[in-house]
Write a protein that holds these residues in place. Structure first.
Motif, short mmCIF file in Angstrom:
data_model
loop_
_atom_site.label_atom_id
_atom_site.label_comp_id
_atom_site.label_asym_id
_atom_site.label_seq_id
_atom_site.Cartn_x
_atom_site.Cartn_y
_atom_site.Cartn_z
N GLN B 495 0.84 -1.19 0.00
CA GLN B 495 0.00 0.00 0.00
C GLN B 495 0.88 1.24 0.00
O GLN B 495 1.91 1.27 0.66
CB GLN B 495 -0.85 0.02 1.28
N GLN B 499 -2.45 5.75 0.64
CA GLN B 499 -3.56 4.85 0.95
C GLN B 499 -3.65 4.60 2.44
O GLN B 499 -4.73 4.61 3.03
CB GLN B 499 -3.37 3.52 0.20
N MET B 500 -2.45 4.38 3.05
CA MET B 500 -2.45 4.08 4.48
C MET B 500 -2.98 5.25 5.29
O MET B 500 -3.76 5.09 6.21
CB MET B 500 -1.02 3.72 4.92
N LYS B 502 -4.96 7.56 4.29
CA LYS B 502 -6.39 7.72 4.02
C LYS B 502 -7.20 6.76 4.87
O LYS B 502 -8.21 7.10 5.45
CB LYS B 502 -6.64 7.44 2.54
N LYS B 503 -6.68 5.50 4.94
CA LYS B 503 -7.37 4.48 5.71
C LYS B 503 -7.50 4.88 7.17
O LYS B 503 -8.47 4.58 7.83
CB LYS B 503 -6.59 3.17 5.60
N ARG B 504 -6.50 5.55 7.66
CA ARG B 504 -6.53 5.97 9.06
C ARG B 504 -7.44 7.17 9.25
O ARG B 504 -7.56 7.71 10.34
CB ARG B 504 -5.14 6.37 9.53
N GLY B 505 -7.99 7.63 8.18
CA GLY B 505 -8.98 8.70 8.28
C GLY B 505 -8.39 10.08 8.31
O GLY B 505 -9.02 11.02 8.77
#
Ligand code: SF4
Lengths: 219, 518
Positions: B495, B499-500, B502-505
């Motif tokens: 990733q 992306q990472m 984004k995933k964590r918000g």
């Protein structure tokens, strides 16, 4: 056009900056610390000893006797001197004191075979000494041949405390600089040496294996 | 001859053959061979550590060091800013002092000039002091072909010549050899004047003593001495030589004829410029406050003098320097005082050693000088042997921005517009654009594009993440070969950071993209 003209023309074609002369580094505005005058003698001796030279601290009265003792310890049988008054006095003294040491002053062209193969020691007189680096300034000339301080295995250099200067910069800015320059001016700071084999220091690479500095102190 | 001696000589011959075979290889092959040679790596590691520690010990006060470096830089820049005038002043004053001055545009012209002087004086045997310029113009080779024996007298250079090799360091030429190798070499090949060999010994004092005896005989009998020059003082007409061994003094004092050879950049204006450059040179080179001898020559033997050479000549060599002088960015190359500190501090040099570069000048300064003298096509490969870590630039006593110059040369090497070696525009490096390849430039164009347009960038990083299995497979291996041949293959993450995050918000900041889109 000759090569000379072509090279110079190409150099003149280039754009260069316009920098003023870098002001000489003299005592007050020096960026590199030189030893204080009170420490000059100690600094000189320490630096010379660090560079494997022997310093004979002596004075006007006893230096010849002190030097003779050293020559005997080094088993010198043939000593070559320059052609100055000091050398003349040394020669007289040694002749009066010892039959074992043949002292010669060079007055005619030096024979290479003699100086390379027969002479044990050479005696030179310095015109100045530099404390910061432990260097002796030798001005060669008719009185002081170039090879006397180079070829014999033992190099002896006489210098007076009053001739001490802080460092090379101070010397270069002083009135001690000969004008015109002698054909060969030398700074000598130890016996010849090399570290070309595995960084291991060895003395007597091509020139003298030992250096004795005869320092005539003011006292 | 004893059987053991025959065997030793055969071995030495084989080693010499290996050396010349190695010299024929491509830069990358030479570098790999050096990396695989444990003895060699130990020699260079040991020498670099030793010399770096020595230098550090004589610069205890960083403030003073930095101030001194600035002065050194200013002195050298001032000299260069007035170079043509200073050369003329130098010539005038040397001539007045009785030293004859010659100018050579090319290496060949310099060799021919020197040979001419020797021939005029019937000189058949020559002793040489250390001179990198004479290595640069391959003088020994030239004179040998003319039947003149040219013996190197610097201990390191003597050993290197005895082995049939070339120096691997500009200050310590035999740095690549250890004591045992030198012991074998001296025993197998050194000969005294009456044809005697020397006994085998690994004792350094004895080894030096044996070489001393051989070389003193040569000094005494040589017809001529050839030396380099560390600085030439314009105002007084003086040639300065820095050395510890005394061979430089022997070379310039004992034979009847002395020929000094130097690059045109070595001139300084005044005696007052000399002390600080000298202290920078010896401290940076070997960690000495001063060298054993500082030899200032301002003329041949005068009539009333009892020794010294009857003739002194100076050969001023251009060999590409006036082109370097015209380059808008690379001119500081000529500030160099040849101390060798940049190589001692270079992590690449410490690992591959001096011979891998295949040039007279190795290490960072070699990477900067060599392609400029010889052209980028012939010598541009060594420019890749640099991680731009900056150690050389920080060590350089005259503040040459070596990493910036290496980068500039990389740009020149990859310039879209090729020029050939004879191009009259002096502001460009010879053979500019020689290393440009279409594939590489397309890749970089794409790379640049992707970094300018975020959607493209995201697409790229995503496809790398998806295709990462492919990249480490055999197809990928072949594709990446030009890069991974001499480097570890990069491993793409599953990733991207984007992306990472984004995933964590973590939301992207408003306006962030706009800024990049221009
Ligand atoms: S570039 Fe700087 S560090 Fe390297 S040899 Fe020249 S003066 Fe020394």
């Amino acid at each position: 056009m000759s090569s000379r003209e072509r090279i110079l023309a190409r150099l003149r074609q280039a754009a260069v900056g316009d920098s003023p002369r870098v002001p000489q580094a003299v005592s007050s505005d020096r960026v590199w610390p030189a030893p204080d005058k009170a420490d000059w003698l100690d600094a000189l001796c320490q630096n010379l000893r660090d560079n494997h030279a022997e310093v004979l601290l002596t004075d006007q009265q006893t230096w010849m006797a002190d030097l003779l003792a050293r020559l005997q310890k080094y088993n010198v049988s043939r000593l070559l001197c320059g052609n100055h008054d000091t050398a003349a006095r040394l020669q007289q003294y040694i002749q009066s004191q010892s039959d074992d040491i043949d002292t010669q002053r060079v007055t005619t062209d030096i024979e290479k075979e003699v100086i390379f193969q027969q002479v044990d020691a050479g005696f030179s007189v310095a015109s100045a000494a530099l404390a910061e680096t432990g260097s002796l300034v030798i001005e060669t000339g008719p009185q002081e041949p170039r090879t006397v301080s180079l070829v014999p295995p033992l190099n002896i250099i006489l210098v007076r405390q009053s001739q001490l200067q802080a460092d090379f910069s101070a010397w270069a800015a002083s009135t001690s600089v000969p004008d015109p320059m002698p054909t060969n001016l030398l700074l000598i700071s130890g016996p010849s040496k090399t570290a070309d084999i595995q960084q291991t220091l060895a003395y007597g690479a091509h020139g003298p294996k030992s250096l004795i500095v005869v320092m005539l102190t003011d006292a | 001859m004893a059987e053991s001696m025959i065997k030793l000589r055969d071995e030495l011959d084989a080693e010499q053959q290996d050396f010349s075979d190695m010299q024929q290889q491509h830069f990358k092959v030479r570098a790999r061979m050096a990396l695989e040679n444990d003895a060699l790596r130990n020699s260079f590691r040991g020498a670099s550590d030793f010399l770096m520690a020595k230098r550090a010990s004589v610069f205890p006060d960083d403030e003073a060091l930095q101030a001194l470096r600035s002065r050194g830089e200013a002195i050298r820049q001032h000299s260069l800013n007035h170079l043509p005038d200073l050369l003329e002043t130098l010539e005038k004053n040397l001539t007045a002092n009785g030293i004859r001055v010659h100018w050579a545009e090319t290496a060949d012209e310099a060799c021919a000039l020197i040979h001419g002087i020797l021939a005029d004086n019937n000189a058949r045997t020559v002793v040489k002091g250390k001179s990198m310029v004479s290595e640069e113009i391959e003088l020994n080779h030239y004179l040998q072909e003319k039947g003149i024996e040219c013996l190197e007298s610097d201990m390191g250079e003597y050993l290197v010549q005895l082995a049939g090799e070339t120096p691997s360091h500009i200050i310590m030429p035999a740095i690549h050899k250890n004591k045992e190798q030198i012991a074998r070499l001296m025993h197998g090949r050194a000969e005294t004047a009456d044809g005697q060999g020397v006994p085998y010994t690994e004792d350094v004092d004895e080894l030096i003593g044996n070489a001393r005896a051989i070389l003193r005989e040569k000094f005494m009998n040589a017809d001529a001495g050839i030396s380099g020059v560390n600085m030439a003082v314009a105002n007084t007409g003086t040639l300065c030589l820095v050395e510890n061994e005394g061979n430089g003094r022997m070379t310039t004092t004992v034979p009847k004829l002395h020929i000094a050879v130097t690059g045109i950049e070595k001139v300084v204006e005044d005696l007052a410029d000399v002390p600080e450059l000298l202290t920078l040179l010896t401290r940076s080179a070997t960690g000495q406050k001063i060298s054993t001898y500082f030899n200032m020559i301002s003329g041949p033997k005068k009539n009333d003098e009892l020794d010294g050479p009857e003739q002194v000549h100076l050969v001023l060599v251009d060999n590409g320097r006036s082109r370097i002088f015209n380059h808008p960015v690379l001119q500081p190359t000529l500030q160099c005082i040849r101390c060798g500190a940049c190589m001692n501090h270079c992590p690449v040099y410490a690992r591959v050693g001096g011979h891998a570069y295949g040039s007279t000048y190795p290490g960072p300064i070699g990477q900067v000088v060599t392609p400029q003298i010889g052209g980028l096509d012939n010598n541009g490969d060594m420019l890749s042997a640099c991680s731009l870590n900056g150690a050389c630039g920080e060590a350089c006593p005259v503040r040459i921005p070596l990493p910036a110059l290496i980068r500039e040369l990389r740009h020149e090497a990859n310039h879209p517009q090729f020029i050939n070696a004879a191009d009259a525009d002096l502001t460009r490096v010879k053979q500019r654009g020689a290393k440009r390849s279409l594939g590489e430039s397309i890749i970089w164009k794409g790379w640049a594009l992707a970094h300018r347009y975020p959607p493209l960038y995201q697409m790229m990083s995503r496809s790398i993440a998806i295709g990462r299995g492919l990249l480490s497979g055999s197809l990928g291996n072949r594709l990446l070969a030009p890069w991974t041949d001499s480097r570890t293959a990069p491993k793409a993450a599953a990733q991207s950071l984007h992306q990472m995050v984004k995933k964590r918000g973590v939301a992207s900041q408003p306006g962030q993209h706009k800024e990049h889109e221009q």
